[in-house]
Design an enzyme around this catalytic site. Structure first.
Site, PDB file in Angstrom:
ATOM      1  CG  ASN A  57      47.275  86.050  26.177  1.00 51.61           C
ATOM      2  OD1 ASN A  57      46.535  86.986  25.902  1.00 51.61           O
ATOM      3  ND2 ASN A  57      48.493  85.907  25.664  1.00 51.61           N
ATOM      4  CE  LYS A  79      48.175  84.091  22.589  1.00 55.30           C
ATOM      5  NZ  LYS A  79      49.063  83.256  21.790  1.00 55.30           N
ATOM      6  CG  HIS A  86      52.729  86.885  24.755  1.00 55.39           C
ATOM      7  ND1 HIS A  86      52.876  86.592  23.411  1.00 55.39           N
ATOM      8  CD2 HIS A  86      52.077  85.845  25.297  1.00 55.39           C
ATOM      9  CE1 HIS A  86      52.316  85.415  23.177  1.00 55.39           C
ATOM     10  NE2 HIS A  86      51.816  84.937  24.301  1.00 55.39           N
ATOM     11  CD  GLU A 112      51.069  85.862  20.260  1.00 59.67           C
ATOM     12  OE1 GLU A 112      50.160  86.514  20.812  1.00 59.67           O
ATOM     13  OE2 GLU A 112      51.017  84.614  20.106  1.00 59.67           O
ATOM     14  CD  GLU A 162      53.352  81.978  26.927  1.00 61.97           C
ATOM     15  OE1 GLU A 162      52.300  81.394  27.190  1.00 61.97           O
ATOM     16  OE2 GLU A 162      53.407  82.999  26.216  1.00 61.97           O
ATOM     17  N   GLY A 219      50.530  78.358  19.864  1.00 54.86           N
ATOM     18  CA  GLY A 219      49.538  78.302  18.792  1.00 54.86           C
ATOM     19  C   GLY A 219      49.853  77.297  17.706  1.00 54.86           C
ATOM     20  CB  SER A 265      50.324  73.894  22.134  1.00 57.43           C
ATOM     21  OG  SER A 265      50.546  74.672  20.959  1.00 57.43           O
TER      22      SER A 265
HETATM   23  P1  PGA Z   1      48.490  78.974  22.957  1.00 60.94           P
HETATM   24  O1  PGA Z   1      49.117  80.372  23.394  1.00 60.94           O
HETATM   25  O2  PGA Z   1      47.955  78.309  24.206  1.00 60.94           O
HETATM   26  O3  PGA Z   1      47.391  79.331  21.984  1.00 60.94           O
HETATM   27  O4  PGA Z   1      49.581  78.171  22.336  1.00 60.94           O
HETATM   28  C1  PGA Z   1      49.849  80.486  24.577  1.00 60.94           C
HETATM   29  C2  PGA Z   1      50.268  81.908  24.816  1.00 60.94           C
HETATM   30  O5  PGA Z   1      50.667  82.591  23.868  1.00 60.94           O
HETATM   31  O6  PGA Z   1      50.191  82.397  25.958  1.00 60.94           O
END
Ligand code: PGA
Length: 247
Positions: free
Chosen positions: A9, A11, A91, A93, A161, A167, A207
């Protein structure tokens, strides 16, 4: 036997120069047991699809309607038309930045299926919910509310997640991941029957890096990963794909 899935992803990262990373992934060719998916920003989807070879391309969100007066939004049909085969929905976010609730995610998944896209539906608890020991309640509620009744092993992928792991470099213990993935498998089997419930792929996200991928992929009912930061560089994502293919 579920095929494994390594999903990246990007983003809100990447302009045309980022396509070189996808070209490197595509040049590595198909994996024996692992499907590879990259979800770039929507501005790159059609260019990505033109060079992606065996790597599938996905969107990061879609609108619940097929078309209409929704400035700035993108429909599932448009993603499909641009060359996408998948779409990430719900997601954290999106849930946080855009106030998306389970019912919105469910409508979007129905729209995605109407357009012929595979939905990668995300669920996950906040740190406060984890600390209050509410994780399984939260995940159960999100699964029940976000997944439409027409789910199959072909049209649905679920990504666990934990919000606090995205992140941040923080990863749950392997037993915490296993507990949630086993729970999700049972929930899907109870709702959709054993055949469908066993065929839906369950990804872990938050992560995931080359250094922790092997131990995460050894956890029961982890069929792959949804990767943010480490999917932006082909070298890192390739190492994660290799670890998954070997798991
Ligand atoms: P990350 O994000 O691997 O940067 O922690 C995962 C995600 O949001 O899908």
């Amino acid at each position: 036997m579920r095929r494994k899935l390594a999903a990246g992803n990007w983003k809100m990262n990447g302009t045309a120069t980022a396509l070189a990373e996808l070209e490197t992934l595509a040049a590595a060719g198909a994996q024996a047991q692992t499907d590879v998916l990259i979800c770039p920003p929507s501005t790159l989807i059609s260019r990505a699809a033109a060079i992606s070879g065996s790597v599938a391309i996905g969107g990061q969100d879609c609108h619940a309607n097929a078309s209409g007066a929704h400035t700035g939004d993108i429909s599932a049909e448009m993603l499909k038309d641009a060359g996408a085969s998948h779409v990430i929905l719900g997601h954290s976010e999106r849930r946080e930045d855009h106030g998306e609730a389970d019912a919105d995610v469910r409508s979007k998944a129905t729209a995605a299926w109407s357009a012929g896209l595979i939905s990668v539906i995300c669920v996950g608890e906040s740190l406060a919910e984890r600390e209050a020991d509410n994780t399984l309640d939260i995940i159960g509620g999100q699964l029940a509310g976000s997944i439409p009744d027409e789910a199959t092993g072909e049209n649905l992928v679920v990504a666990y997640e934990p919000i606090w792991a995205i992140g941040t470099g923080k990863v749950p213990t392997m037993s915490q991941i296993g507990e949630v993935h086993d729970f999700m498998r049972t929930q899907l089997e109870m709702r959709f029957g054993e055949g469908v419930g066993r065929s839906v792929r369950l990804l872990y996200g938050g992560s995931v890096k080359p250094s922790n991928a092997t131990e995460i992929f050894a956890v029961s009912n982890v069929d792959g990963a949804l990767v943010g930061g480490a999917s932006l560089k082909a070298a890192d994502f390739s190492a994660i794909i290799t670890a998954l293919d070997a798991a």
